[in-house]
Design a protein around this motif. Structure first.
Motif, PDB file in Angstrom:
ATOM      1  N   TYR A 107      29.294 -38.555 -26.243  1.00 52.30           N
ATOM      2  CA  TYR A 107      29.367 -39.918 -26.240  1.00 52.30           C
ATOM      3  C   TYR A 107      28.618 -40.825 -27.178  1.00 52.30           C
ATOM      4  O   TYR A 107      27.651 -40.503 -27.591  1.00 52.30           O
ATOM      5  N   ALA A 108      29.393 -42.081 -27.570  1.00 52.45           N
ATOM      6  CA  ALA A 108      28.573 -43.130 -28.457  1.00 52.45           C
ATOM      7  C   ALA A 108      27.430 -43.564 -27.973  1.00 52.45           C
ATOM      8  O   ALA A 108      26.374 -43.726 -28.841  1.00 52.45           O
ATOM      9  N   ASP A 109      27.186 -43.571 -26.683  1.00 60.40           N
ATOM     10  CA  ASP A 109      26.066 -44.158 -26.401  1.00 60.40           C
ATOM     11  C   ASP A 109      24.776 -42.794 -26.251  1.00 60.40           C
ATOM     12  O   ASP A 109      23.582 -43.200 -25.699  1.00 60.40           O
ATOM     13  N   GLY A 110      24.874 -41.669 -26.686  1.00 62.13           N
ATOM     14  CA  GLY A 110      23.948 -40.378 -26.687  1.00 62.13           C
ATOM     15  C   GLY A 110      24.162 -39.840 -25.570  1.00 62.13           C
ATOM     16  O   GLY A 110      23.650 -38.792 -25.658  1.00 62.13           O
ATOM     17  N   ALA A 111      24.976 -40.073 -24.657  1.00 65.87           N
ATOM     18  CA  ALA A 111      25.062 -39.287 -23.409  1.00 65.87           C
ATOM     19  C   ALA A 111      25.856 -38.027 -23.778  1.00 65.87           C
ATOM     20  O   ALA A 111      26.754 -38.102 -24.480  1.00 65.87           O
ATOM     21  N   THR A 112      25.852 -36.877 -22.844  1.00 70.10           N
ATOM     22  CA  THR A 112      26.622 -35.812 -23.091  1.00 70.10           C
ATOM     23  C   THR A 112      27.210 -35.159 -21.792  1.00 70.10           C
ATOM     24  O   THR A 112      26.606 -35.448 -20.601  1.00 70.10           O
ATOM     25  N   CYS A 113      28.193 -34.544 -21.611  1.00 71.11           N
ATOM     26  CA  CYS A 113      28.842 -33.826 -20.612  1.00 71.11           C
ATOM     27  C   CYS A 113      29.394 -32.519 -21.120  1.00 71.11           C
ATOM     28  O   CYS A 113      30.240 -32.550 -22.018  1.00 71.11           O
ATOM     29  N   GLU A 114      29.158 -31.518 -20.054  1.00 73.12           N
ATOM     30  CA  GLU A 114      29.629 -30.172 -20.269  1.00 73.12           C
ATOM     31  C   GLU A 114      30.917 -30.052 -19.807  1.00 73.12           C
ATOM     32  O   GLU A 114      30.967 -30.313 -18.380  1.00 73.12           O
ATOM     33  N   THR A 115      31.866 -29.385 -20.242  1.00 73.57           N
ATOM     34  CA  THR A 115      33.252 -29.107 -19.510  1.00 73.57           C
ATOM     35  C   THR A 115      33.975 -28.361 -20.203  1.00 73.57           C
ATOM     36  O   THR A 115      33.339 -27.343 -20.888  1.00 73.57           O
ATOM     37  N   LEU A 116      35.262 -28.044 -19.996  1.00 74.16           N
ATOM     38  CA  LEU A 116      35.835 -26.869 -20.449  1.00 74.16           C
ATOM     39  C   LEU A 116      37.168 -27.508 -21.364  1.00 74.16           C
ATOM     40  O   LEU A 116      37.856 -28.383 -20.860  1.00 74.16           O
ATOM     41  N   LEU A 117      37.440 -27.193 -22.438  1.00 78.11           N
ATOM     42  CA  LEU A 117      38.589 -27.365 -23.298  1.00 78.11           C
ATOM     43  C   LEU A 117      39.713 -26.131 -22.879  1.00 78.11           C
ATOM     44  O   LEU A 117      39.420 -25.019 -23.183  1.00 78.11           O
ATOM     45  N   VAL A 118      40.661 -26.973 -22.282  1.00 74.71           N
ATOM     46  CA  VAL A 118      41.695 -25.741 -21.350  1.00 74.71           C
ATOM     47  C   VAL A 118      43.000 -25.974 -22.404  1.00 74.71           C
ATOM     48  O   VAL A 118      43.605 -26.996 -23.011  1.00 74.71           O
ATOM     49  N   LEU A 119      43.308 -24.541 -23.031  1.00 78.49           N
ATOM     50  CA  LEU A 119      44.389 -24.402 -24.097  1.00 78.49           C
ATOM     51  C   LEU A 119      45.588 -23.705 -23.349  1.00 78.49           C
ATOM     52  O   LEU A 119      45.125 -22.764 -22.866  1.00 78.49           O
ATOM     53  N   THR A 120      46.761 -23.939 -23.764  1.00 83.23           N
ATOM     54  CA  THR A 120      47.941 -23.084 -23.334  1.00 83.23           C
ATOM     55  C   THR A 120      47.769 -22.158 -24.381  1.00 83.23           C
ATOM     56  O   THR A 120      47.307 -22.145 -25.394  1.00 83.23           O
ATOM     57  N   GLU A 121      48.836 -21.062 -24.315  1.00 79.73           N
ATOM     58  CA  GLU A 121      48.964 -20.076 -25.244  1.00 79.73           C
ATOM     59  C   GLU A 121      49.310 -20.556 -26.462  1.00 79.73           C
ATOM     60  O   GLU A 121      49.135 -20.291 -27.436  1.00 79.73           O
ATOM     61  N   MET A 122      50.459 -21.600 -26.467  1.00 79.37           N
ATOM     62  CA  MET A 122      50.721 -22.055 -28.005  1.00 79.37           C
ATOM     63  C   MET A 122      49.568 -22.865 -28.607  1.00 79.37           C
ATOM     64  O   MET A 122      49.444 -22.918 -29.695  1.00 79.37           O
ATOM     65  N   GLN A 123      48.674 -23.548 -27.797  1.00 78.41           N
ATOM     66  CA  GLN A 123      47.592 -24.397 -28.237  1.00 78.41           C
ATOM     67  C   GLN A 123      46.449 -23.400 -28.938  1.00 78.41           C
ATOM     68  O   GLN A 123      45.874 -23.600 -30.113  1.00 78.41           O
ATOM     69  N   VAL A 124      46.150 -22.064 -28.205  1.00 77.91           N
ATOM     70  CA  VAL A 124      45.656 -21.114 -28.695  1.00 77.91           C
ATOM     71  C   VAL A 124      46.000 -20.545 -30.076  1.00 77.91           C
ATOM     72  O   VAL A 124      45.259 -20.573 -31.085  1.00 77.91           O
ATOM     73  N   ASP A 125      47.262 -20.381 -30.196  1.00 76.38           N
ATOM     74  CA  ASP A 125      47.808 -19.902 -31.446  1.00 76.38           C
ATOM     75  C   ASP A 125      47.750 -21.014 -32.528  1.00 76.38           C
ATOM     76  O   ASP A 125      47.438 -20.505 -33.632  1.00 76.38           O
ATOM     77  N   MET A 126      48.007 -22.214 -32.262  1.00 77.66           N
ATOM     78  CA  MET A 126      47.852 -23.329 -33.152  1.00 77.66           C
ATOM     79  C   MET A 126      46.335 -23.409 -33.612  1.00 77.66           C
ATOM     80  O   MET A 126      46.408 -23.514 -34.865  1.00 77.66           O
ATOM     81  N   CYS A 127      45.352 -23.347 -32.779  1.00 75.97           N
ATOM     82  CA  CYS A 127      43.989 -23.207 -33.176  1.00 75.97           C
ATOM     83  C   CYS A 127      43.560 -22.258 -33.926  1.00 75.97           C
ATOM     84  O   CYS A 127      43.092 -22.079 -34.951  1.00 75.97           O
ATOM     85  N   TYR A 128      44.123 -20.936 -33.739  1.00 74.90           N
ATOM     86  CA  TYR A 128      43.993 -19.719 -34.647  1.00 74.90           C
ATOM     87  C   TYR A 128      44.254 -20.115 -35.957  1.00 74.90           C
ATOM     88  O   TYR A 128      43.684 -19.775 -36.695  1.00 74.90           O
ATOM     89  N   MET A 129      45.645 -20.697 -36.114  1.00 70.67           N
ATOM     90  CA  MET A 129      46.264 -20.820 -37.534  1.00 70.67           C
ATOM     91  C   MET A 129      45.317 -21.796 -38.245  1.00 70.67           C
ATOM     92  O   MET A 129      45.077 -21.864 -39.396  1.00 70.67           O
ATOM     93  N   GLN A 130      44.753 -22.866 -37.284  1.00 71.42           N
ATOM     94  CA  GLN A 130      44.033 -24.033 -38.291  1.00 71.42           C
ATOM     95  C   GLN A 130      42.699 -23.260 -38.578  1.00 71.42           C
ATOM     96  O   GLN A 130      42.376 -23.680 -39.586  1.00 71.42           O
ATOM     97  N   PHE A 131      42.168 -22.568 -37.706  1.00 65.28           N
ATOM     98  CA  PHE A 131      40.789 -22.031 -38.172  1.00 65.28           C
ATOM     99  C   PHE A 131      40.975 -21.115 -39.033  1.00 65.28           C
ATOM    100  O   PHE A 131      40.108 -20.879 -40.041  1.00 65.28           O
ATOM    101  N   ASP A 132      42.065 -20.459 -39.142  1.00 65.27           N
ATOM    102  CA  ASP A 132      42.328 -19.291 -40.272  1.00 65.27           C
ATOM    103  C   ASP A 132      42.322 -20.096 -41.569  1.00 65.27           C
ATOM    104  O   ASP A 132      41.720 -19.685 -42.633  1.00 65.27           O
ATOM    105  N   GLN A 133      43.106 -21.156 -41.683  1.00 62.69           N
ATOM    106  CA  GLN A 133      43.064 -22.075 -42.617  1.00 62.69           C
ATOM    107  C   GLN A 133      41.840 -22.724 -43.197  1.00 62.69           C
ATOM    108  O   GLN A 133      41.442 -22.706 -44.319  1.00 62.69           O
ATOM    109  N   LEU A 134      41.098 -23.037 -41.984  1.00 59.51           N
ATOM    110  CA  LEU A 134      39.583 -23.657 -42.375  1.00 59.51           C
ATOM    111  C   LEU A 134      38.583 -22.448 -42.885  1.00 59.51           C
ATOM    112  O   LEU A 134      38.020 -22.681 -43.795  1.00 59.51           O
TER     113      LEU A 134
END
Length: 165
Positions: free
Chosen positions: A107-134
């Motif tokens: 957060y902008a005030d320096g605080a942090t919070c640990e959580t989970l990024l939940v992704l659907t199958e399509m979102q996992v595939d999209m991230c895979y393609m984006q990371f491959d490009q990166l």
């Protein structure tokens, strides 16, 4: 055969109810749900002299009043600055067809919070393609960087000699 449906009771008005009331202090920023999410600085608290909170827009302007129980007021959320992955394995739940990636929200005030990024199958595939490009872009940049740097012994041969002039 009788139809079993429950009747919805008519509402008694458009009253805003919050799970727990927010009790801001003088100078706090507060979001007023009764004013369409308008944000203001608390300039007066409920007291013997005033039966409500008094708020003023941060940029200046007309003051307004909010209920003395604080039921329409909420704290102004701190903006997220960025999110970083946690060095733990991501998990895939085949029944839910979702992946969960542990992340830390900063957060902008320096605080942090640990959580989970939940992704659907399509979102996992999209991230895979984006990371491959990166990764490909990073490798191209590294190759270009390596190619643009000539070793020192090559530079000495390329420079004109000052001897003999």
């Amino acid at each position: 055969m009788t139809e079993r449906t429950t009747k919805q009771l008519p509402g008694t008005g458009a009253e805003l109810i919050s799970a727990r009331s927010f009790r801001p202090r003088l100078g706090d920023l507060a979001l007023d749900l009764a004013k369409g999410g308008r944000i203001g600085v608390v300039v007066a608290l409920p007291s013997d002299l005033s039966a409500s909170y008094q708020l003023r827009p941060a940029q200046g302007g007309e003051d307004w009043r909010a209920r003395s129980d604080g039921s329409t007021l909420c704290p102004v959320p701190v903006p997220v600055s960025h999110v970083t992955p946690v060095k733990r394995d991501a998990v895939y739940d085949h029944r839910a067809q979702q992946a969960a990636v542990p992340v830390i929200v900063h957060y902008a005030d320096g605080a942090t919070c640990e959580t989970l990024l939940v992704l659907t199958e399509m979102q996992v595939d999209m991230c895979y393609m984006q990371f491959d490009q990166l990764i490909e872009t990073r490798e191209t940049a590294r190759e270009h960087e390596r190619g643009s740097r000539l070793p020192v012994h090559h530079l000495s041969r390329a420079l004109p000699s000052s001897q003999g002039t």
